[in-house]
Enzyme design. Structure first.
Site, PDB file in Angstrom:
ATOM      1  N   HIS A  22       0.844  -1.207   0.000  1.00 38.70           N
ATOM      2  CA  HIS A  22       0.000   0.000   0.000  1.00 38.70           C
ATOM      3  C   HIS A  22       0.881   1.260   0.000  1.00 38.70           C
ATOM      4  CE1 HIS A  22      -3.001  -2.680   2.352  1.00 38.70           C
ATOM      5  NE2 HIS A  22      -3.509  -2.513   1.136  1.00 38.70           N
ATOM      6  N   LYS A  46     -17.543  -6.769   7.987  1.00 34.97           N
ATOM      7  CA  LYS A  46     -16.284  -7.507   7.815  1.00 34.97           C
ATOM      8  C   LYS A  46     -15.528  -7.491   9.140  1.00 34.97           C
ATOM      9  CE  LYS A  46     -12.567  -7.413   4.347  1.00 34.97           C
ATOM     10  NZ  LYS A  46     -12.035  -6.632   3.220  1.00 34.97           N
ATOM     11  N   ARG A  95      -1.928  -5.717  -8.365  1.00 33.66           N
ATOM     12  CA  ARG A  95      -0.801  -6.609  -8.090  1.00 33.66           C
ATOM     13  C   ARG A  95      -0.606  -7.618  -9.199  1.00 33.66           C
ATOM     14  NH1 ARG A  95      -3.134  -8.067  -2.296  1.00 33.66           N
ATOM     15  NH2 ARG A  95      -4.931  -7.986  -3.673  1.00 33.66           N
ATOM     16  N   SER A 132      -2.804  -7.723   3.142  1.00 33.38           N
ATOM     17  CA  SER A 132      -2.980  -7.602   4.597  1.00 33.38           C
ATOM     18  C   SER A 132      -3.339  -8.963   5.180  1.00 33.38           C
ATOM     19  CB  SER A 132      -4.088  -6.592   4.916  1.00 33.38           C
ATOM     20  OG  SER A 132      -3.771  -5.325   4.399  1.00 33.38           O
TER      21      SER A 132
HETATM   22  O1  PNS Z   1      -8.976  -2.955   0.612  1.00 32.25           O
HETATM   23  P1  PNS Z   1     -10.259  -3.434  -0.038  1.00 32.25           P
HETATM   24  O2  PNS Z   1     -11.105  -4.180   0.979  1.00 32.25           O
HETATM   25  O3  PNS Z   1     -10.029  -4.216  -1.297  1.00 32.25           O
HETATM   26  O4  PNS Z   1     -11.069  -2.107  -0.446  1.00 32.25           O
HETATM   27  C1  PNS Z   1     -12.310  -2.196  -1.121  1.00 32.25           C
HETATM   28  C2  PNS Z   1     -12.984  -0.805  -1.142  1.00 32.25           C
HETATM   29  C3  PNS Z   1     -13.159  -0.272   0.264  1.00 32.25           C
HETATM   30  C4  PNS Z   1     -12.125   0.159  -1.926  1.00 32.25           C
HETATM   31  C5  PNS Z   1     -14.356  -0.974  -1.849  1.00 32.25           C
HETATM   32  O5  PNS Z   1     -15.040  -2.027  -1.259  1.00 32.25           O
HETATM   33  C6  PNS Z   1     -15.208   0.274  -1.772  1.00 32.25           C
HETATM   34  O6  PNS Z   1     -14.933   1.237  -2.445  1.00 32.25           O
HETATM   35  N1  PNS Z   1     -16.230   0.242  -0.895  1.00 32.25           N
HETATM   36  C7  PNS Z   1     -17.076   1.383  -0.637  1.00 32.25           C
HETATM   37  C8  PNS Z   1     -18.540   1.066  -1.003  1.00 32.25           C
HETATM   38  C9  PNS Z   1     -18.743   1.307  -2.482  1.00 32.25           C
HETATM   39  O7  PNS Z   1     -18.659   2.385  -2.975  1.00 32.25           O
HETATM   40  N2  PNS Z   1     -18.989   0.178  -3.177  1.00 32.25           N
HETATM   41  C10 PNS Z   1     -19.195   0.209  -4.589  1.00 32.25           C
HETATM   42  C11 PNS Z   1     -17.878   0.234  -5.324  1.00 32.25           C
HETATM   43  S1  PNS Z   1     -18.235  -0.125  -6.958  1.00 32.25           S
END
Ligand code: PNS
Length: 167
Positions: A22, A46, A95, A132
């Site tokens: 990150h 989660k 990645r 993570s």
């Molecule tokens: O580190 P992660 O868990 O892969 O992050 C995922 C994240 C938080 C970036 C994604 O789940 C997100 O943007 N969630 C916010 C809710 C939202 O807007 N969902 C629709 C995205 S298309």
């Protein structure tokens, strides 16, 4: 004459906890944009090793050397957070090909919802396998995570594992 536009990027994620992968993406994004916001998504469904406040504090300590970066958190849709804070671009690290389907779907959905653009940074191959979850799994079993997370995160994980809740 129009004022030059300040370009603001958002790096959203769970960051439970932040890894060197990150940090590589953040520092590279900070070179391309005037301001970068790293925001922890508050996801109540989660389970996590660290609370949102703990994750934000670890992020702040780990990114203290990046002057144009700030740490925040959000709940709800990422595109709404972008609009509220005048953030122009979402930046994500890719990645491997395995990340692509999910990230591409989110990028398309976020553009479809609110015309928020997403840009991808190809992760440094040194961190290509890093996540993570993997770091937590290895730490739980006593493995060496020193090359994968900054020292402040390493100490926090070790302390959490020592508490015995994550064995
Ligand atoms: O580190 P992660 O868990 O892969 O992050 C995922 C994240 C938080 C970036 C994604 O789940 C997100 O943007 N969630 C916010 C809710 C939202 O807007 N969902 C629709 C995205 S298309």
């Amino acid at each position: 004459m129009t004022e030059p536009r300040v370009l603001r990027a958002l790096c959203p994620g769970s960051f439970d906890p932040v890894t060197n992968g990150h940090l590589d993406v953040f520092s590279r994004a900070a070179k391309q944009f005037d301001e970068v916001t790293v925001a922890v998504f508050v996801n109540t469904s989660k389970s996590s090793m660290f609370s949102v406040d703990e994750r934000m504090e670890l992020l702040r300590e780990a990114t203290a050397d990046i002057p144009n970066l700030k740490v925040d958190s959000f709940h709800g849709l990422v595109v709404d957070f972008c609009k509220e804070h005048d953030l122009h671009v979402i930046v994500k690290g890719l990645r491997a090909v395995s990340d692509f389907d999910y990230e591409f779907q989110m990028a398309q959905a976020n553009y479809g919802l609110a015309e928020v653009e997403t840009m991808f940074i190809s992760t440094n191959p040194a961190f290509g396998y890093l996540s993570s979850s993997l770091v937590k799994e290895i730490a739980r079993h006593g493995g060496d995570i020193s090359g994968w997370v900054p020292p402040v995160v390493q100490s926090a994980i070790r302390a959490r594992v020592a508490e015995g809740q994550y064995l």
